[in-house]
Design an enzyme around this catalytic site. Structure first.
Site, PDB file in Angstrom:
ATOM      1  N   ARG A  51      10.353  -3.079 -18.147  1.00 45.11           N
ATOM      2  CA  ARG A  51       8.984  -3.561 -18.041  1.00 45.11           C
ATOM      3  C   ARG A  51       8.278  -3.390 -19.382  1.00 45.11           C
ATOM      4  O   ARG A  51       8.544  -2.447 -20.119  1.00 45.11           O
ATOM      5  CB  ARG A  51       8.218  -2.787 -16.961  1.00 45.11           C
ATOM      6  CG  ARG A  51       8.789  -2.936 -15.565  1.00 45.11           C
ATOM      7  CD  ARG A  51       8.137  -1.917 -14.638  1.00 45.11           C
ATOM      8  NE  ARG A  51       8.572  -2.032 -13.252  1.00 45.11           N
ATOM      9  CZ  ARG A  51       9.693  -1.523 -12.764  1.00 45.11           C
ATOM     10  NH1 ARG A  51      10.515  -0.873 -13.564  1.00 45.11           N
ATOM     11  NH2 ARG A  51       9.997  -1.664 -11.491  1.00 45.11           N
ATOM     12  N   LEU A  58       7.121  -8.999 -16.882  1.00 41.59           N
ATOM     13  CA  LEU A  58       7.468  -9.658 -15.633  1.00 41.59           C
ATOM     14  C   LEU A  58       6.246 -10.053 -14.819  1.00 41.59           C
ATOM     15  O   LEU A  58       6.386 -10.607 -13.724  1.00 41.59           O
ATOM     16  CB  LEU A  58       8.374  -8.745 -14.798  1.00 41.59           C
ATOM     17  CG  LEU A  58       9.734  -8.416 -15.426  1.00 41.59           C
ATOM     18  CD1 LEU A  58      10.556  -7.532 -14.492  1.00 41.59           C
ATOM     19  CD2 LEU A  58      10.499  -9.692 -15.761  1.00 41.59           C
ATOM     20  N   LYS A  59       5.049  -9.773 -15.340  1.00 40.12           N
ATOM     21  CA  LYS A  59       3.827 -10.206 -14.662  1.00 40.12           C
ATOM     22  C   LYS A  59       3.389 -11.595 -15.110  1.00 40.12           C
ATOM     23  O   LYS A  59       2.463 -12.168 -14.543  1.00 40.12           O
ATOM     24  CB  LYS A  59       2.697  -9.203 -14.914  1.00 40.12           C
ATOM     25  CG  LYS A  59       2.951  -7.828 -14.288  1.00 40.12           C
ATOM     26  CD  LYS A  59       1.757  -6.907 -14.503  1.00 40.12           C
ATOM     27  CE  LYS A  59       1.996  -5.558 -13.832  1.00 40.12           C
ATOM     28  NZ  LYS A  59       0.834  -4.640 -14.014  1.00 40.12           N
ATOM     29  N   GLY A  73      17.246  -3.082  -8.144  1.00 42.57           N
ATOM     30  CA  GLY A  73      17.142  -1.971  -7.205  1.00 42.57           C
ATOM     31  C   GLY A  73      15.747  -1.763  -6.668  1.00 42.57           C
ATOM     32  O   GLY A  73      15.336  -0.621  -6.424  1.00 42.57           O
ATOM     33  N   ARG A  92      12.519  -2.449  -3.824  1.00 44.32           N
ATOM     34  CA  ARG A  92      12.411  -2.559  -2.363  1.00 44.32           C
ATOM     35  C   ARG A  92      12.611  -4.018  -1.953  1.00 44.32           C
ATOM     36  O   ARG A  92      12.353  -4.940  -2.735  1.00 44.32           O
ATOM     37  CB  ARG A  92      11.032  -2.096  -1.884  1.00 44.32           C
ATOM     38  CG  ARG A  92      10.802  -0.610  -2.008  1.00 44.32           C
ATOM     39  CD  ARG A  92       9.674  -0.149  -1.115  1.00 44.32           C
ATOM     40  NE  ARG A  92       9.031   1.056  -1.614  1.00 44.32           N
ATOM     41  CZ  ARG A  92       8.187   1.785  -0.924  1.00 44.32           C
ATOM     42  NH1 ARG A  92       7.855   1.423   0.311  1.00 44.32           N
ATOM     43  NH2 ARG A  92       7.631   2.869  -1.438  1.00 44.32           N
ATOM     44  N   ARG A  98       9.021 -11.860  -4.678  1.00 45.51           N
ATOM     45  CA  ARG A  98       7.617 -12.066  -5.053  1.00 45.51           C
ATOM     46  C   ARG A  98       7.464 -12.291  -6.556  1.00 45.51           C
ATOM     47  O   ARG A  98       6.554 -13.009  -6.995  1.00 45.51           O
ATOM     48  CB  ARG A  98       6.770 -10.874  -4.605  1.00 45.51           C
ATOM     49  CG  ARG A  98       6.619 -10.776  -3.089  1.00 45.51           C
ATOM     50  CD  ARG A  98       5.548  -9.782  -2.682  1.00 45.51           C
ATOM     51  NE  ARG A  98       5.914  -8.402  -2.981  1.00 45.51           N
ATOM     52  CZ  ARG A  98       6.620  -7.637  -2.165  1.00 45.51           C
ATOM     53  NH1 ARG A  98       7.069  -8.121  -1.013  1.00 45.51           N
ATOM     54  NH2 ARG A  98       6.899  -6.380  -2.500  1.00 45.51           N
ATOM     55  N   HIS A 153      14.721   9.020  -0.398  1.00 43.83           N
ATOM     56  CA  HIS A 153      15.626   9.360  -1.498  1.00 43.83           C
ATOM     57  C   HIS A 153      16.995   9.712  -0.936  1.00 43.83           C
ATOM     58  O   HIS A 153      17.197   9.767   0.282  1.00 43.83           O
ATOM     59  CB  HIS A 153      15.061  10.504  -2.347  1.00 43.83           C
ATOM     60  CG  HIS A 153      14.048  10.051  -3.354  1.00 43.83           C
ATOM     61  ND1 HIS A 153      14.358   9.205  -4.393  1.00 43.83           N
ATOM     62  CD2 HIS A 153      12.717  10.325  -3.479  1.00 43.83           C
ATOM     63  CE1 HIS A 153      13.277   8.979  -5.129  1.00 43.83           C
ATOM     64  NE2 HIS A 153      12.267   9.647  -4.581  1.00 43.83           N
ATOM     65  N   ASN A 165      17.608  11.742   2.224  1.00 39.35           N
ATOM     66  CA  ASN A 165      17.254  11.094   3.481  1.00 39.35           C
ATOM     67  C   ASN A 165      18.338  10.127   3.942  1.00 39.35           C
ATOM     68  O   ASN A 165      18.655  10.052   5.134  1.00 39.35           O
ATOM     69  CB  ASN A 165      15.934  10.339   3.338  1.00 39.35           C
ATOM     70  CG  ASN A 165      14.836  11.172   2.704  1.00 39.35           C
ATOM     71  OD1 ASN A 165      14.326  10.812   1.656  1.00 39.35           O
ATOM     72  ND2 ASN A 165      14.498  12.305   3.301  1.00 39.35           N
ATOM     73  N   ASP A 196      23.218   8.504  -3.718  1.00 39.77           N
ATOM     74  CA  ASP A 196      22.889   7.628  -4.847  1.00 39.77           C
ATOM     75  C   ASP A 196      24.107   7.228  -5.675  1.00 39.77           C
ATOM     76  O   ASP A 196      24.264   6.048  -6.018  1.00 39.77           O
ATOM     77  CB  ASP A 196      21.900   8.327  -5.777  1.00 39.77           C
ATOM     78  CG  ASP A 196      20.470   8.279  -5.255  1.00 39.77           C
ATOM     79  OD1 ASP A 196      20.244   7.683  -4.196  1.00 39.77           O
ATOM     80  OD2 ASP A 196      19.591   8.849  -5.920  1.00 39.77           O
TER      81      ASP A 196
END
Length: 380
Positions: free
Chosen positions: A37, A65-66, A87, A89, A95, A130, A133, A160
């Protein structure tokens, strides 16, 4: 250098398993470009770049990227790429305009690798979590730890890295091979929870066969068996033994100076506590170095328990050059090894700000238009 020479991969910057996967593929010879970014974002545990070892071996480029120009720049990379790693969500890249549909429209042969914790679908798909979980939900965490103690987090190796990065790399390589035959790309959905569950396949089978109890710390490979565990020595250091096979177990008893008749039968679980006391008392009689001199290199299945500070100095690690030093930081060398197409030595992480765009884009056709993309504000 490396068996993946000629393969080009775009990595959308993320943390944990995504960068580990990208590092693996880069060290196998792929040309991987990490798209960072433009504005700094706090991701994971912050540290100086030279110690963020998962970022080694590939250049970074800062992209906005905006802005549409930044998205168009990434899509131009996608046109000549074999694969992409993301990676975020579920729904985030869609979007942004960089989802699978948009990318595959620009390059129908593209392998689109997606790394998430819970997967692209399901009740938990949008929930933050993470490694711990993810492995908790698969049955893995409940099986790790000592008897009568809480479950023990196994670093982030099971989720991970083992269940995330390695499975994504394996899936992407399979899809790249298939795309070379069919000419068609596809999406590789590597959810850590899916893959960590798959890592448990052997243990689900053993439990179903009645060979593994759900009570942790009572089975042969979870610290339950006294012949498959670590023990403290006279100097406070630890050693490990693992003679599962009967002949190796017999050799251990001989080298420890035990009369076989004085030690309970190897698989008599009722007498495991007594066997453990015998072993614990015996290993307390000597230092770790003394036990290494007696047991290391034999068939008793022995190794000293070394720290990260100690491991690189072990003679076997040094003989095989398992660790290397890069920019003053000792770290694991690339693995596995190849007889004909060995990978190049890894290079230290380098920030996008310290890498001219033309250098980062070396090997990409889009490098010819660096000045134009910079003028549009997409990169730089």
């Amino acid at each position: 250098m490396g068996p993946l020479k000629g393969i080009k991969i775009v990595e959308l910057a993320g943390i944990g398993p995504g960068p580990m996967c990208a590092m693996l593929l880069a060290e196998l010879g792929a040309t991987v470009l990490r798209v960072e970014r433009r504005a700094p974002v706090k991701l994971g545990i912050e540290r100086p770049l030279k110690y963020n070892l998962l970022l080694r071996g590939r250049p970074q480029i800062a992209v906005d990227l905006k802005e549409k120009a930044g998205i168009d720049f990434v899509l131009s990379l996608v046109e000549e790429a074999d694969a992409l790693i993301e990676g975020f969500r579920p729904g985030v890249t869609e979007r942004l305009g960089l989802g699978p549909d948009a990318c595959l429209e620009r390059n129908p042969r593209l392998v689109y690798g997606r790394m998430t914790g819970w997967g692209q679908t399901g009740p938990l798909a949008q929930a933050a979590a993470h490694d711990l979980n993810y492995i908790a939900l698969t049955g893995a965490l409940a099986a790790i730890g000592r008897k009568d103690a809480p479950p023990t987090p196994p670093l982030t190796l099971v989720g991970d890295l083992g269940g995330g990065a390695l499975y994504l790399a394996c899936g992407m390589l399979a899809a790249i091979i298939e795309a070379q035959r069919s000419g068609a790309g596809q999406v590789v959905d590597a959810a850590i929870s899916d893959c960590a569950a798959h890592l448990m396949t052997n243990f689900f089978g053993m439990h179903a066969a009645g060979l593994m109890s759900l009570e942790r710390g009572t089975n042969f490979s979870d610290s339950g068996a006294p012949y498959y565990d670590s023990y403290v020595c006279a100097d406070g250091h630890y050693i490990s033994i693992a003679p599962i096979e009967e002949r190796f177990f017999a050799q251990l008893l001989e080298r420890l100076g035990f009369d076989p008749a004085s030690v309970p039968p190897q698989d008599d679980r009722a007498q495991w506590p007594r066997m453990r006391r015998l072993f614990a008392d015996r290993f307390l009689e000597r230092t770790r170095a003394e036990w290494c001199a007696l047991l290391e290199g034999t068939d008793v299945c022995f190794a000293p328990v070394l720290t990260m500070a100690e491991a690189p100095a072990h003679p076997h690690m040094q003989a095989r050059r398992v660790f290397v030093e890069i920019d003053g930081v000792t770290q694991p060398a690339p693995a596995p090894r190849f007889s004909r197409t060995p990978p190049a030595a890894p290079i230290a992480p380098k920030a996008a700000a310290d890498t001219p765009p033309a250098e980062a884009l070396a090997g990409w056709r889009i490098a010819d238009a660096v000045a134009e993309w910079a003028a549009h504000g997409a990169i730089g």
